[in-house]
Enzyme design. Structure first.
Site, short mmCIF file in Angstrom:
data_model
loop_
_atom_site.label_atom_id
_atom_site.label_comp_id
_atom_site.label_asym_id
_atom_site.label_seq_id
_atom_site.Cartn_x
_atom_site.Cartn_y
_atom_site.Cartn_z
N LEU A 191 0.89 -1.36 0.10
CA LEU A 191 -0.06 0.05 0.01
C LEU A 191 0.84 1.40 -0.02
O LEU A 191 1.92 1.24 0.64
CB LEU A 191 -0.90 0.10 1.24
CG LEU A 191 -1.63 -1.27 1.50
CD1 LEU A 191 -2.52 -1.08 2.98
CD2 LEU A 191 -2.78 -1.57 0.63
N ASN A 221 10.48 -2.88 -2.43
CA ASN A 221 10.63 -1.53 -1.74
C ASN A 221 12.21 -0.96 -2.29
O ASN A 221 12.24 0.20 -2.67
CB ASN A 221 10.50 -1.43 -0.39
CG ASN A 221 9.13 -1.34 0.00
OD1 ASN A 221 8.14 -1.08 -0.92
ND2 ASN A 221 8.98 -1.11 1.35
N GLY A 246 13.71 14.26 -7.41
CA GLY A 246 13.20 15.12 -6.33
C GLY A 246 14.38 15.26 -5.21
O GLY A 246 15.48 15.30 -5.46
N GLY A 273 11.50 9.52 1.34
CA GLY A 273 11.35 9.66 2.56
C GLY A 273 10.14 8.57 2.98
O GLY A 273 9.97 7.79 2.43
N CYS A 310 8.90 3.88 5.20
CA CYS A 310 9.24 2.38 4.53
C CYS A 310 10.59 2.33 3.82
O CYS A 310 11.50 1.86 4.20
CB CYS A 310 7.99 2.11 3.73
SG CYS A 310 6.34 1.98 4.32
N LYS A 368 5.47 13.03 1.41
CA LYS A 368 4.98 13.33 -0.25
C LYS A 368 3.55 13.81 0.02
O LYS A 368 3.05 13.81 0.98
CB LYS A 368 4.87 11.89 -0.90
CG LYS A 368 4.03 10.69 -0.04
CD LYS A 368 3.90 9.69 -0.98
CE LYS A 368 2.87 8.76 -0.40
NZ LYS A 368 2.81 7.66 -1.27
N ARG A 395 7.70 11.42 8.46
CA ARG A 395 8.85 10.37 8.77
C ARG A 395 9.73 10.54 7.74
O ARG A 395 9.40 10.27 6.70
CB ARG A 395 8.06 9.18 9.12
CG ARG A 395 7.65 8.99 10.45
CD ARG A 395 7.25 7.77 10.94
NE ARG A 395 5.71 7.36 10.10
CZ ARG A 395 5.05 6.38 10.18
NH1 ARG A 395 5.70 5.38 11.02
NH2 ARG A 395 3.82 6.37 9.65
C1 UGA Z 1 6.26 2.49 -0.30
C2 UGA Z 1 5.85 1.78 -1.61
O1 UGA Z 1 5.59 2.38 -2.55
C3 UGA Z 1 4.62 0.52 -1.46
O2 UGA Z 1 4.28 -0.30 -2.25
C4 UGA Z 1 4.90 0.05 -0.05
O3 UGA Z 1 3.85 -0.83 0.47
C5 UGA Z 1 5.02 0.87 1.30
O4 UGA Z 1 6.34 1.82 0.90
C6 UGA Z 1 5.31 0.16 2.41
O5 UGA Z 1 6.27 -0.57 2.36
O6 UGA Z 1 4.53 0.07 3.40
P1 UGA Z 1 5.04 5.07 0.44
O7 UGA Z 1 6.20 4.87 1.56
O8 UGA Z 1 3.70 5.27 0.95
O9 UGA Z 1 5.05 3.47 -0.27
O10 UGA Z 1 5.41 5.90 -0.46
P2 UGA Z 1 5.82 6.16 -2.07
O11 UGA Z 1 4.72 6.65 -2.99
O12 UGA Z 1 6.50 4.75 -2.58
O13 UGA Z 1 7.06 7.29 -2.05
C7 UGA Z 1 8.05 6.99 -1.21
C8 UGA Z 1 8.87 7.99 -1.28
O14 UGA Z 1 9.59 8.23 -2.72
C9 UGA Z 1 8.43 9.59 -1.21
O15 UGA Z 1 9.23 10.40 -0.56
C10 UGA Z 1 8.28 10.02 -2.57
O16 UGA Z 1 8.16 11.40 -2.86
C11 UGA Z 1 9.53 9.42 -3.36
N1 UGA Z 1 9.42 9.44 -4.65
C12 UGA Z 1 8.62 8.47 -5.39
C13 UGA Z 1 10.10 9.97 -5.49
O17 UGA Z 1 11.15 10.71 -5.14
N2 UGA Z 1 10.21 9.69 -6.84
C14 UGA Z 1 9.34 8.97 -7.61
O18 UGA Z 1 9.43 8.67 -8.84
C15 UGA Z 1 8.49 8.09 -6.77
#
Ligand code: UGA
Length: 439
Positions: free
Chosen positions: A146, A203, A248, A252, A255, A316, A323
């Site tokens: 998720l 991840n 970016g 963060g 996870c 995000k 966190r």
């Molecule tokens: C992440 C995973 O995407 C999920 O599949 C997983 O279930 C979750 O961790 C978990 O282990 O519970 P999440 O931490 O909610 O989900 O957020 P993401 O949307 O993956 O983004 C993580 C970070 O990466 C954010 O800081 C976001 O801004 C950054 N990001 C994301 C980028 O810098 N560039 C991108 O292209 C995508």
């Protein structure tokens, strides 16, 4: 993850009892109030409470008596040595074993290091033996994928459901997801360790893509390339795709950072060279300094006494979670340099206040406008909320004058910046833009 899973399982027609030791949180939930910012969750919570499918309690025995399937979603935060802290999961499973009055299936949804399912199963069955109980507890791995901010959709329209465990024992948990499987969500059954590793690998792979593109953006910065063009060029190769290649200020959240570090730690314990996993983490730590480096460059290392505006605190958009957010790294560094901060986030202000504490150098503003209301020497954009992306560039020009924008989320098109006559505009992996840059 626990709350979202519970609400979604209730929506699928199951009778779900949720336990938490935090009495205030449970009281809030019982009144139908949602304690976190998560799209569609407040409505779903209300619906399922009213339907009677979802119950909340602080009494673990209620949950143990309620069901033979016990799903565990407790946190596994990182310890100072990067290993996952498993104290909550062990404390909980000890209690389940103590009170188990029949055979049970314990389903681990929390992200746990490879091998934890085995350790917990042994731990619980040893406890049953010690108390001469004739029952058996099977531990299944069922990791979640998720994303915060989109978690309900991700649960109900998952790319796949992963179930790790002994094939003869997993039938009841497959039945839990039958409605989703009937709607076409694939279910993948595998060994428990494979399921545990799949979660970390997924991840780490996504984090790897982000660190990779961020490192490429640093090269782009040096040679004047434009990451919008580079990303478009790369993404049109279907083998590469476009997901998770958004540059970016580093990833963060609760996870990626901890999971990449924990996987690297596990590799080291297993005497596997973790150089790639370490590099993902190192590049990310460097990227979080992007705004500070640009500010130091722009102001020739003289930041003391400046007032800096900060738009965005959440790690995000779509969440109030701060966190491991780059904003916190940026703010702490700027405070060290002796700057004053004017900050705003649409939903993460209270979490950030709790994290940073009272500090007379920080003004907590009421809106994006309010940040600019008093003079700021520069504006840092930390979270790509639509509110900021849609902000009027004419207004920004009027309020900022020649004060630079450090846009860590590439919220604006360079051509729009040019047209609006913005003074100085720095973005990630794109040429410096603005009136002054063109002179
Ligand atoms: C992440 C995973 O995407 C999920 O599949 C997983 O279930 C979750 O961790 C978990 O282990 O519970 P999440 O931490 O909610 O989900 O957020 P993401 O949307 O993956 O983004 C993580 C970070 O990466 C954010 O800081 C976001 O801004 C950054 N990001 C994301 C980028 O810098 N560039 C991108 O292209 C995508």
């Amino acid at each position: 993850m626990g709350l979202v899973s519970a609400a979604c399982l209730a929506k699928l027609g199951h009778q779900v009892v949720c336990v938490d030791i935090n009495e205030q949180r449970i009281a809030t939930l019982m009144q139908g109030e949602c304690p976190i910012h998560e799209k569609e969750l407040p409505q779903l919570l209300k619906e399922q409470l009213e339907s009677g499918h979802l119950l909340f309690t602080t009494n673990l025995l209620d949950a143990i008596e309620h069901a033979t399937i016990q799903m565990i979603t407790v946190g596994t935060p990182g310890l100072p040595d990067d290993q996952a802290d498993l104290s909550q999961i062990f404390a909980l499973t000890t209690q389940i074993a103590q009170h188990a009055d029949r055979d049970m299936l314990v389903v681990i949804k929390s992200t746990v290091p490879v091998g934890t399912g085995h350790d917990i199963e042994k731990h619980m069955n040893d406890a049953l033996l010690r108390t001469d109980k004739p029952h058996r507890i099977d531990v299944i791995s069922n990791p979640e994928f998720l994303c915060e901010g989109n978690a309900i959709h991700d649960f109900l329209h998952a790319d796949r459901i992963i179930i790790g465990g002994d094939l003869q024992r997993i039938t009841p948990i497959i039945a839990v997801y039958q409605t989703l499987v009937d709607r076409g969500v694939p279910i993948q059954c595998m060994s428990r360790v494979s399921a545990e590793l799949t979660k970390y690998a997924a991840n780490a792979m996504l984090a790897c893509k982000i660190s990779f593109i961020n490192q490429i953006s640093q090269i782009a910065d040096k040679i004047g390339a434009n990451m919008d063009e580079v990303q478009a060029g790369m993404s049109s190769d279907h083998r590469i795709g476009s997901h998770f290649l958004q540059v970016g200020m580093g990833y963060g959240g609760s996870c990626f950072p901890k999971d990449v570090r924990a996987l690297a730690k596990k590799a080291k314990v297993l005497q596997v060279d973790s150089c790639l996993l370490d590099a993902i983490n190192n590049v990310n730590n460097l990227q979080k300094k992007w705004a500070i480096d640009r500010l130091l460059q722009h102001f020739k290392n003289q930041l003391q006494g400046l007032t800096i505006g900060i738009w965005g605190l959440a790690f995000k958009p779509g969440t109030d979670d701060i966190r491991e957010a780059s904003s916190i790294v940026v703010m702490n560094a700027l405070l060290q340099y002796g700057t004053q901060l004017r900050v705003y986030d649409p939903v993460a202000m209270s979490n950030a206040r709790l994290c940073l504490g009272d500090n007379h150098a920080i003004t907590w503003c009421d809106s994006a406008d309010d940040v600019l209301f008093d003079h700021v020497d520069a504006l840092v954009i930390d979270t790509a909320w639509d509110l900021f992306k849609n902000y009027s560039l004419d207004r920004l020009r009027e309020e900022l004058g020649m004060a630079p924008i450090m846009d860590g989320c590439n919220c604006f098109d360079l051509s729009e910046i040019r047209q609006a006559g913005i003074g100085y505009y720095y973005s990630v992996g794109r040429p410096i833009e603005g009136v002054v840059a063109e002179l």
